[in-house]
Scaffold this motif. Sequence first.
Motif, PDB file in Angstrom:
ATOM      1  N   ALA A 122      -0.655  10.960  -3.576  1.00 50.91           N
ATOM      2  CA  ALA A 122       0.565  11.160  -4.353  1.00 50.91           C
ATOM      3  C   ALA A 122       0.339  10.845  -5.830  1.00 50.91           C
ATOM      4  N   LEU A 123      -0.379   9.758  -6.104  1.00 45.96           N
ATOM      5  CA  LEU A 123      -0.641   9.380  -7.496  1.00 45.96           C
ATOM      6  C   LEU A 123      -1.549  10.384  -8.197  1.00 45.96           C
ATOM      7  N   ALA A 124      -2.409  11.055  -7.444  1.00 42.56           N
ATOM      8  CA  ALA A 124      -3.341  12.009  -8.044  1.00 42.56           C
ATOM      9  C   ALA A 124      -2.721  13.386  -8.271  1.00 42.56           C
ATOM     10  N   LEU A 125      -1.829  13.806  -7.382  1.00 34.85           N
ATOM     11  CA  LEU A 125      -1.342  15.191  -7.413  1.00 34.85           C
ATOM     12  C   LEU A 125       0.077  15.338  -7.965  1.00 34.85           C
ATOM     13  N   LEU A 126       0.965  14.438  -7.591  1.00 29.76           N
ATOM     14  CA  LEU A 126       2.374  14.634  -7.918  1.00 29.76           C
ATOM     15  C   LEU A 126       2.724  14.503  -9.401  1.00 29.76           C
ATOM     16  N   PRO A 127       1.986  13.739 -10.231  1.00 26.76           N
ATOM     17  CA  PRO A 127       2.305  13.776 -11.667  1.00 26.76           C
ATOM     18  C   PRO A 127       2.212  15.174 -12.256  1.00 26.76           C
ATOM     19  N   PHE A 128       1.272  15.984 -11.788  1.00 21.65           N
ATOM     20  CA  PHE A 128       1.141  17.354 -12.290  1.00 21.65           C
ATOM     21  C   PHE A 128       2.307  18.212 -11.815  1.00 21.65           C
ATOM     22  N   ALA A 129       2.706  18.046 -10.545  1.00 19.53           N
ATOM     23  CA  ALA A 129       3.835  18.809 -10.023  1.00 19.53           C
ATOM     24  C   ALA A 129       5.132  18.401 -10.719  1.00 19.53           C
TER      25      ALA A 129
ATOM     26  N   LEU B  36      16.515  15.529  -0.809  1.00 25.29           N
ATOM     27  CA  LEU B  36      15.190  16.127  -1.020  1.00 25.29           C
ATOM     28  C   LEU B  36      14.062  15.152  -0.734  1.00 25.29           C
ATOM     29  N   VAL B  37      14.261  13.902  -1.129  1.00 24.69           N
ATOM     30  CA  VAL B  37      13.168  12.934  -1.076  1.00 24.69           C
ATOM     31  C   VAL B  37      12.973  12.339   0.309  1.00 24.69           C
ATOM     32  N   LEU B  38      14.049  12.099   1.023  1.00 25.99           N
ATOM     33  CA  LEU B  38      13.941  11.426   2.319  1.00 25.99           C
ATOM     34  C   LEU B  38      12.992  12.128   3.291  1.00 25.99           C
ATOM     35  N   PRO B  39      13.040  13.456   3.436  1.00 33.57           N
ATOM     36  CA  PRO B  39      12.052  14.094   4.328  1.00 33.57           C
ATOM     37  C   PRO B  39      10.612  13.902   3.860  1.00 33.57           C
ATOM     38  N   LEU B  40      10.400  13.839   2.540  1.00 32.48           N
ATOM     39  CA  LEU B  40       9.050  13.645   2.010  1.00 32.48           C
ATOM     40  C   LEU B  40       8.557  12.218   2.239  1.00 32.48           C
ATOM     41  N   TYR B  41       9.491  11.304   2.464  1.00 26.74           N
ATOM     42  CA  TYR B  41       9.122   9.914   2.724  1.00 26.74           C
ATOM     43  C   TYR B  41       8.650   9.683   4.168  1.00 26.74           C
ATOM     44  N   VAL B  42       8.909  10.637   5.043  1.00 29.52           N
ATOM     45  CA  VAL B  42       8.665  10.418   6.472  1.00 29.52           C
ATOM     46  C   VAL B  42       7.213  10.043   6.785  1.00 29.52           C
ATOM     47  N   PRO B  43       6.189  10.767   6.283  1.00 31.54           N
ATOM     48  CA  PRO B  43       4.809  10.356   6.608  1.00 31.54           C
ATOM     49  C   PRO B  43       4.478   8.934   6.166  1.00 31.54           C
ATOM     50  N   THR B  44       4.925   8.567   4.964  1.00 34.68           N
ATOM     51  CA  THR B  44       4.680   7.198   4.487  1.00 34.68           C
ATOM     52  C   THR B  44       5.380   6.183   5.374  1.00 34.68           C
ATOM     53  N   LEU B  45       6.596   6.493   5.782  1.00 38.63           N
ATOM     54  CA  LEU B  45       7.335   5.598   6.671  1.00 38.63           C
ATOM     55  C   LEU B  45       6.629   5.440   8.012  1.00 38.63           C
ATOM     56  N   ILE B  46       6.154   6.547   8.571  1.00 44.00           N
ATOM     57  CA  ILE B  46       5.500   6.496   9.884  1.00 44.00           C
ATOM     58  C   ILE B  46       4.271   5.602   9.846  1.00 44.00           C
TER      59      ILE B  46
ATOM     60  N   ALA C 197      -4.378   6.478   1.692  1.00 43.28           N
ATOM     61  CA  ALA C 197      -4.699   7.842   1.281  1.00 43.28           C
ATOM     62  C   ALA C 197      -3.453   8.580   0.798  1.00 43.28           C
ATOM     63  N   LEU C 198      -2.328   8.363   1.461  1.00 41.26           N
ATOM     64  CA  LEU C 198      -1.075   8.984   1.029  1.00 41.26           C
ATOM     65  C   LEU C 198      -0.691   8.525  -0.378  1.00 41.26           C
ATOM     66  N   SER C 199      -0.848   7.233  -0.644  1.00 46.15           N
ATOM     67  CA  SER C 199      -0.495   6.710  -1.966  1.00 46.15           C
ATOM     68  C   SER C 199      -1.427   7.259  -3.044  1.00 46.15           C
ATOM     69  N   PHE C 200      -2.728   7.250  -2.771  1.00 44.71           N
ATOM     70  CA  PHE C 200      -3.671   7.783  -3.753  1.00 44.71           C
ATOM     71  C   PHE C 200      -3.476   9.284  -3.948  1.00 44.71           C
TER      72      PHE C 200
ATOM     73  N   ALA D 117       0.811  -1.219   0.000  1.00 42.23           N
ATOM     74  CA  ALA D 117       0.000   0.000   0.000  1.00 42.23           C
ATOM     75  C   ALA D 117       0.840   1.262   0.000  1.00 42.23           C
ATOM     76  N   GLY D 118       2.051   1.209   0.562  1.00 44.57           N
ATOM     77  CA  GLY D 118       2.846   2.418   0.724  1.00 44.57           C
ATOM     78  C   GLY D 118       3.876   2.677  -0.350  1.00 44.57           C
ATOM     79  N   THR D 119       4.382   1.634  -1.011  1.00 50.59           N
ATOM     80  CA  THR D 119       5.433   1.843  -2.009  1.00 50.59           C
ATOM     81  C   THR D 119       4.983   2.638  -3.234  1.00 50.59           C
ATOM     82  N   PRO D 120       3.690   2.637  -3.644  1.00 50.21           N
ATOM     83  CA  PRO D 120       3.315   3.547  -4.733  1.00 50.21           C
ATOM     84  C   PRO D 120       3.590   5.010  -4.396  1.00 50.21           C
TER      85      PRO D 120
END
Length: 218
Positions: free
Chosen positions: A201-208, A162-172, A196-199, A133-136
């Motif tokens: 990210a998949l919904a918003l981050l492609p645009f960013a 840059l990425v490691l701090p953004l991974y923290v919520p998914t890791l927690i 919810a984090l995975s969905f 559930a979290g790796t996406p």
Amino acid sequence: MTALLMRDLKLAFRAGGGFGFAILFFFIVTLLLAFGIGPDVVLLGKIAPGALWVCALLACLLSLDRLFALDYEDGTLDLLTVAPIPLEAVVFAKSCAHWITTGLPLALVAPVLGIFLDLPAEGYLWVFLSLLAGTPALSMIGAFGAALTLGLRRGGLLLSVLVLPLYVPTLIFGAEVARRGTVGMDVQTPFLLLVALSFGALALLPFAAAAVLRINLR
């Protein structure tokens, strides 16, 4: 988009394409962690869910710098920006290919590597489900980071920072799902937040990520 996804999968599975490196790294780090902690079975069992998540997260970082770099170097990425397919779809397809070749294998291998950390039998399923559930989210966040550092010297090191701090919520939430499942506690809340984090990210981050790529390719 399907053709692009299949192309990236073929490149990943070819010799030198990077497939298998993440699994090998996951295995080595897990083994070193087990040796470093020692034969304390109780301690290993307690830290196993979180330790497997940290090891899997670090393994996901290995191939992120190759996500756009190879296409950028040979000019393919420039062609993709003017192709009929939206650049957001390109980012999404490449993220899916990364997940299929990295995130999914890590989720499948994690319960097996849990043996080295004396993971209780109750935790095997939850470690697998939490990583599934979290790796996406990890792949999609990594794609955003790869877009930010595209074309930079020593971009791989900067990408990790840059990425490691953004991974923290998914890791927690991922580690919490695995931990609660291992000890028999209710996992519904952290699991839903992880999904919810995975969905999200998949919904918003492609645009960013697509917006950042357009800026870097100007």
